[in-house]
Write an enzyme that holds these catalytic residues in place. Structure first.
Site, PDB file in Angstrom:
ATOM      1  N   LYS A  10     -47.678   0.167  19.109  1.00 20.07           N
ATOM      2  CA  LYS A  10     -48.295   1.177  19.981  1.00 20.07           C
ATOM      3  C   LYS A  10     -49.753   1.383  19.607  1.00 20.07           C
ATOM      4  O   LYS A  10     -50.651   1.329  20.456  1.00 20.07           O
ATOM      5  CB  LYS A  10     -47.551   2.517  19.826  1.00 20.07           C
ATOM      6  CG  LYS A  10     -48.340   3.746  20.325  1.00 20.07           C
ATOM      7  CD  LYS A  10     -47.562   5.032  20.194  1.00 20.07           C
ATOM      8  CE  LYS A  10     -47.712   5.791  18.909  1.00 20.07           C
ATOM      9  NZ  LYS A  10     -48.932   6.590  18.746  1.00 20.07           N
ATOM     10  N   ASN A  11     -50.002   1.606  18.329  1.00 24.04           N
ATOM     11  CA  ASN A  11     -51.355   1.993  17.924  1.00 24.04           C
ATOM     12  C   ASN A  11     -52.346   0.834  18.051  1.00 24.04           C
ATOM     13  O   ASN A  11     -53.533   1.040  18.313  1.00 24.04           O
ATOM     14  CB  ASN A  11     -51.334   2.569  16.500  1.00 24.04           C
ATOM     15  CG  ASN A  11     -50.568   3.881  16.447  1.00 24.04           C
ATOM     16  OD1 ASN A  11     -50.317   4.496  17.485  1.00 24.04           O
ATOM     17  ND2 ASN A  11     -50.179   4.325  15.257  1.00 24.04           N
ATOM     18  N   ARG A  81     -53.736  10.749  22.066  1.00 22.32           N
ATOM     19  CA  ARG A  81     -54.881  10.772  21.154  1.00 22.32           C
ATOM     20  C   ARG A  81     -55.853   9.608  21.411  1.00 22.32           C
ATOM     21  O   ARG A  81     -57.064   9.790  21.499  1.00 22.32           O
ATOM     22  CB  ARG A  81     -54.326  10.696  19.719  1.00 22.32           C
ATOM     23  CG  ARG A  81     -55.357  10.613  18.635  1.00 22.32           C
ATOM     24  CD  ARG A  81     -55.899  11.958  18.273  1.00 22.32           C
ATOM     25  NE  ARG A  81     -56.841  11.856  17.159  1.00 22.32           N
ATOM     26  CZ  ARG A  81     -57.615  12.837  16.770  1.00 22.32           C
ATOM     27  NH1 ARG A  81     -57.568  14.013  17.375  1.00 22.32           N
ATOM     28  NH2 ARG A  81     -58.443  12.687  15.772  1.00 22.32           N
ATOM     29  N   CYS A 105     -49.530  14.042  19.338  1.00 26.10           N
ATOM     30  CA  CYS A 105     -48.469  14.830  18.705  1.00 26.10           C
ATOM     31  C   CYS A 105     -49.033  16.096  18.087  1.00 26.10           C
ATOM     32  O   CYS A 105     -50.156  16.105  17.550  1.00 26.10           O
ATOM     33  CB  CYS A 105     -47.801  14.002  17.608  1.00 26.10           C
ATOM     34  SG  CYS A 105     -46.662  12.768  18.245  1.00 26.10           S
ATOM     35  N   ARG A 110     -56.219  18.232  14.906  1.00 24.92           N
ATOM     36  CA  ARG A 110     -56.638  16.828  14.916  1.00 24.92           C
ATOM     37  C   ARG A 110     -58.014  16.770  15.563  1.00 24.92           C
ATOM     38  O   ARG A 110     -58.155  16.371  16.718  1.00 24.92           O
ATOM     39  CB  ARG A 110     -55.616  15.965  15.656  1.00 24.92           C
ATOM     40  CG  ARG A 110     -54.252  15.981  14.985  1.00 24.92           C
ATOM     41  CD  ARG A 110     -53.257  15.148  15.742  1.00 24.92           C
ATOM     42  NE  ARG A 110     -53.446  13.707  15.544  1.00 24.92           N
ATOM     43  CZ  ARG A 110     -52.731  12.786  16.167  1.00 24.92           C
ATOM     44  NH1 ARG A 110     -51.799  13.126  17.010  1.00 24.92           N
ATOM     45  NH2 ARG A 110     -52.944  11.498  15.943  1.00 24.92           N
ATOM     46  N   PRO A 111     -59.025  17.169  14.804  1.00 25.94           N
ATOM     47  CA  PRO A 111     -60.364  17.211  15.372  1.00 25.94           C
ATOM     48  C   PRO A 111     -60.891  15.800  15.661  1.00 25.94           C
ATOM     49  O   PRO A 111     -60.313  14.811  15.214  1.00 25.94           O
ATOM     50  CB  PRO A 111     -61.200  17.889  14.279  1.00 25.94           C
ATOM     51  CG  PRO A 111     -60.432  17.743  13.028  1.00 25.94           C
ATOM     52  CD  PRO A 111     -58.992  17.556  13.380  1.00 25.94           C
ATOM     53  N   ASP A 294     -46.870   8.309   9.040  1.00 25.51           N
ATOM     54  CA  ASP A 294     -45.925   8.168  10.151  1.00 25.51           C
ATOM     55  C   ASP A 294     -44.513   7.791   9.692  1.00 25.51           C
ATOM     56  O   ASP A 294     -43.592   7.792  10.500  1.00 25.51           O
ATOM     57  CB  ASP A 294     -46.422   7.088  11.125  1.00 25.51           C
ATOM     58  CG  ASP A 294     -47.821   7.402  11.620  1.00 25.51           C
ATOM     59  OD1 ASP A 294     -48.051   8.531  12.043  1.00 25.51           O
ATOM     60  OD2 ASP A 294     -48.689   6.504  11.560  1.00 25.51           O
ATOM     61  N   ARG A 386     -42.896   8.033  23.952  1.00 25.36           N
ATOM     62  CA  ARG A 386     -44.316   7.716  23.770  1.00 25.36           C
ATOM     63  C   ARG A 386     -44.489   6.476  22.905  1.00 25.36           C
ATOM     64  O   ARG A 386     -45.504   5.790  23.018  1.00 25.36           O
ATOM     65  CB  ARG A 386     -45.043   8.902  23.097  1.00 25.36           C
ATOM     66  CG  ARG A 386     -45.260  10.062  24.035  1.00 25.36           C
ATOM     67  CD  ARG A 386     -46.186  11.068  23.422  1.00 25.36           C
ATOM     68  NE  ARG A 386     -47.310  10.384  22.803  1.00 25.36           N
ATOM     69  CZ  ARG A 386     -47.960  10.819  21.748  1.00 25.36           C
ATOM     70  NH1 ARG A 386     -47.597  11.943  21.168  1.00 25.36           N
ATOM     71  NH2 ARG A 386     -48.974  10.154  21.260  1.00 25.36           N
TER      72      ARG A 386
HETATM   73  N1  EPU Z   1     -59.584  13.507  11.336  1.00 21.68           N
HETATM   74  C1  EPU Z   1     -60.602  14.434  11.376  1.00 21.68           C
HETATM   75  N2  EPU Z   1     -61.633  14.219  12.243  1.00 21.68           N
HETATM   76  C2  EPU Z   1     -61.694  13.149  13.063  1.00 21.68           C
HETATM   77  C3  EPU Z   1     -60.648  12.182  13.015  1.00 21.68           C
HETATM   78  C4  EPU Z   1     -59.602  12.404  12.125  1.00 21.68           C
HETATM   79  O1  EPU Z   1     -60.572  15.416  10.655  1.00 21.68           O
HETATM   80  O2  EPU Z   1     -62.643  13.013  13.830  1.00 21.68           O
HETATM   81  C5  EPU Z   1     -58.472  13.709  10.408  1.00 21.68           C
HETATM   82  C6  EPU Z   1     -57.145  13.920  11.151  1.00 21.68           C
HETATM   83  O3  EPU Z   1     -56.997  15.249  11.579  1.00 21.68           O
HETATM   84  C7  EPU Z   1     -56.157  13.504  10.113  1.00 21.68           C
HETATM   85  C8  EPU Z   1     -56.867  12.380   9.372  1.00 21.68           C
HETATM   86  O4  EPU Z   1     -58.264  12.543   9.657  1.00 21.68           O
HETATM   87  O5  EPU Z   1     -55.911  14.563   9.246  1.00 21.68           O
HETATM   88  C9  EPU Z   1     -56.473  10.983   9.772  1.00 21.68           C
HETATM   89  O6  EPU Z   1     -56.555  10.842  11.160  1.00 21.68           O
HETATM   90  P1  EPU Z   1     -56.824   9.440  11.853  1.00 21.68           P
HETATM   91  O7  EPU Z   1     -58.074   9.554  12.637  1.00 21.68           O
HETATM   92  O8  EPU Z   1     -56.688   8.341  10.866  1.00 21.68           O
HETATM   93  O9  EPU Z   1     -55.608   9.379  12.852  1.00 21.68           O
HETATM   94  P2  EPU Z   1     -55.646   8.945  14.346  1.00 21.68           P
HETATM   95  O10 EPU Z   1     -56.491   7.758  14.527  1.00 21.68           O
HETATM   96  O11 EPU Z   1     -55.851  10.104  15.224  1.00 21.68           O
HETATM   97  C10 EPU Z   1     -53.738   7.206  14.084  1.00 21.68           C
HETATM   98  C11 EPU Z   1     -52.398   7.011  14.692  1.00 21.68           C
HETATM   99  C12 EPU Z   1     -51.445   8.067  14.188  1.00 21.68           C
HETATM  100  C13 EPU Z   1     -51.393   8.010  12.671  1.00 21.68           C
HETATM  101  C14 EPU Z   1     -52.793   8.122  12.076  1.00 21.68           C
HETATM  102  C15 EPU Z   1     -52.831   7.954  10.576  1.00 21.68           C
HETATM  103  C16 EPU Z   1     -53.016   6.118  16.854  1.00 21.68           C
HETATM  104  C17 EPU Z   1     -53.026   6.283  18.314  1.00 21.68           C
HETATM  105  N3  EPU Z   1     -52.502   7.114  16.138  1.00 21.68           N
HETATM  106  O12 EPU Z   1     -54.149   8.481  14.519  1.00 21.68           O
HETATM  107  O13 EPU Z   1     -50.203   7.720  14.715  1.00 21.68           O
HETATM  108  O14 EPU Z   1     -50.614   9.073  12.187  1.00 21.68           O
HETATM  109  O15 EPU Z   1     -53.641   7.130  12.656  1.00 21.68           O
HETATM  110  O16 EPU Z   1     -52.365   6.719  10.214  1.00 21.68           O
HETATM  111  O17 EPU Z   1     -53.430   5.093  16.340  1.00 21.68           O
HETATM  112  C18 EPU Z   1     -48.014   8.059  15.400  1.00 21.68           C
HETATM  113  O18 EPU Z   1     -48.004   6.847  15.702  1.00 21.68           O
HETATM  114  O19 EPU Z   1     -46.991   8.780  15.390  1.00 21.68           O
HETATM  115  C19 EPU Z   1     -49.286   8.672  15.062  1.00 21.68           C
HETATM  116  C20 EPU Z   1     -49.482   9.988  15.038  1.00 21.68           C
END
Ligand code: EPU
Length: 419
Positions: A10-11, A81, A105, A110-111, A294, A386
């Protein structure tokens, strides 16, 4: 012994699909899963004038030649996201874009501040108006960026934006997940010049134009991990075909620590539990290559039946334990304090009505239900939809007694029975 096939990630899919917006012409992607986040992103694409279709052979064609509007459908963007990465791609092509704050989610704040700061450092003027980011840039200009945290999404977004920037961009402290490497490989196959993906420092030399390519999505390591835990919690013996063991090292290592046998085979991973109860373990989630956030939820389900006390510490998200109240309804003994969950193993779980609180929390209750005595009714399946393709038939293929409402049952949920 059961066999289960792992589908595409998915990601990885949603990141590469956003990258495909940079490319005029027909991108062909193999192994894209038919899940709701993919469908939502394709719906957003349709609003942007991007044609797409799943071919008979399962490949997804995306044609972003006629990408026409730079204002995205905000309600759809708020459902997931990764839709936010569309912002950088649209800006790179048109110099203007309006994209809502993304959803996804409910697992804590999640800023998108890393994304915003990075795009600004690449020369974009970005303002937030009524929950919508409005961006303007003539052309992105390469810059030296350093992320405060190795965010997967921000690394992907900035890689996409910088691919067509003028000059060189360096992203330090970036994420190193397999999905980052595959996105870089995809963009490079389209003519981008990205080096260092998979290390904490990525260098991107911007190019004028990208061209279409044909490319494959990697297997979903989180789906593979979920099936591995399903095998472990049921005392099963399962071959997970198509899984890349290298992408799941920390998960497999923890599984072995519980006493479950894990073997890497030619075509995937072989998991079997021969001991009566798993051993308790401690887990701390970390960015890749640490233990993935995850996967802590399915592991928590497994550890509810361990012969001792386990501790799970969540360091990536601030509140990713909502699902534990659902596991408690099945008889689990879990105490959450801040970012730590203390799980005292019990001898048995018993079926009860539960709900999926989020995608991976949903995976945890399904996995627990497989081992719970009697019948478990699971609602909130929209979360599972999802990210898990064919979950019910796959688990049924492994011998699980699992039925989805629309097939036999009227409440719309999932019914899982165990001996
Ligand atoms: N964060 C910030 N500011 C930002 C971006 C991130 O503070 O601008 C924080 C987040 O709040 C979090 C941490 O940094 O505490 C890590 O977030 P990251 O950006 O790595 O996560 P993401 O890219 O939003 C992806 C996956 C998530 C997975 C995370 C961590 C996708 C679509 N989603 O999210 O997947 O948990 O990386 O590995 O790629 C899932 O598949 O269930 C899922 C939630």
């Amino acid at each position: 012994m059961g066999v289960v096939e792992v589908g595409g990630s998915k990601n990885d899919s949603v990141a590469i699909m956003a990258g495909a917006l940079l490319v005029p012409g027909k991108t062909i992607l193999h192994n894209v899963p038919r899940i709701r986040d993919v469908e939502t992103l394709l719906e957003i694409f349709r609003h942007l004038g991007v044609a797409s279709r799943f071919r008979k052979d399962g490949a997804l064609e995306i044609d972003a030649t006629d990408l026409s509007t730079t204002e995205t459908p905000h309600d759809l963007v708020r459902q997931m996201r990764a839709s936010f990465n569309v912002l950088g791609a649209l800006l790179a092509r048109f110099g203007h874009a309006e994209v809502a704050m993304p959803g996804g989610c409910d697992i804590g704040a999640r800023p998108v501040n890393f994304h915003v700061k990075g795009l600004q450092q690449l020369g974009c003027r970005l303002r937030l108006e009524h929950g919508i980011y409005v961006g303007e840039v003539k052309r992105f200009i390469g810059a030296n960026l350093s992320l405060e945290f190795p965010s997967a999404g921000a690394t992907q977004h900035l890689m996409i934006a910088a691919s067509r920037a003028r000059g060189r961009t360096v992203i330090e402290n970036c994420a190193v997940e397999p999905e980052i490497v595959n996105l870089a490989d995809f963009l490079n196959a389209c003519g981008a010049r990205i080096h260092g993906a998979g290390t904490p420092k990525i260098t991107i030399d911007g190019v004028e134009e990208l061209h279409p390519t044909e490319f494959a999505i990697i297997p979903d390591r989180l789906q593979a991990g979920t099936y591995a835990v399903a095998a472990a919690i049921t005392g099963g013996d399962v071959r997970i075909r198509g899984a890349f063991a290298d992408h799941s090292r920390p998960v497999l290592a923890k599984l072995q620590e519980t006493g479950v046998e894990v073997e890497t085979t030619e075509d995937g991973i072989w998991v079997r539990r021969a001991i009566p109860r798993v051993h308790p373990i401690d887990i701390k989630t970390m960015p890749h290559p640490g233990f993935p956030t995850d996967m802590q939820q399915p592991f928590a389900a497994l550890l509810t039946l361990a012969d001792g006390v386990s501790m799970i510490t969540e360091t990536v998200y601030e509140s990713r334990f909502r699902y534990t109240t659902e596991l408690a309804k099945l008889g689990a003994n879990i105490r959450v304090e801040g970012r730590t969950a203390k799980i005292t193993g019990v001898e048995r779980l018993t079926g009860a009505p539960v709900t999926c609180t989020d995608l991976r929390g949903g995976a945890a209750v399904v996995v627990a239900a497989l081992a719970a005595e009697g019948e478990t009714e699971i609602s909130g399946l929209e979360h599972l939809d999802r990210g898990y393709e064919n979950l019910v038939p796959q688990l049924r293929g492994l011998g699980a007694d699992i039925v989805r409402g629309s097939e036999k049952w009227t409440s719309g949920g999932l019914r899982v029975c165990s001996a």
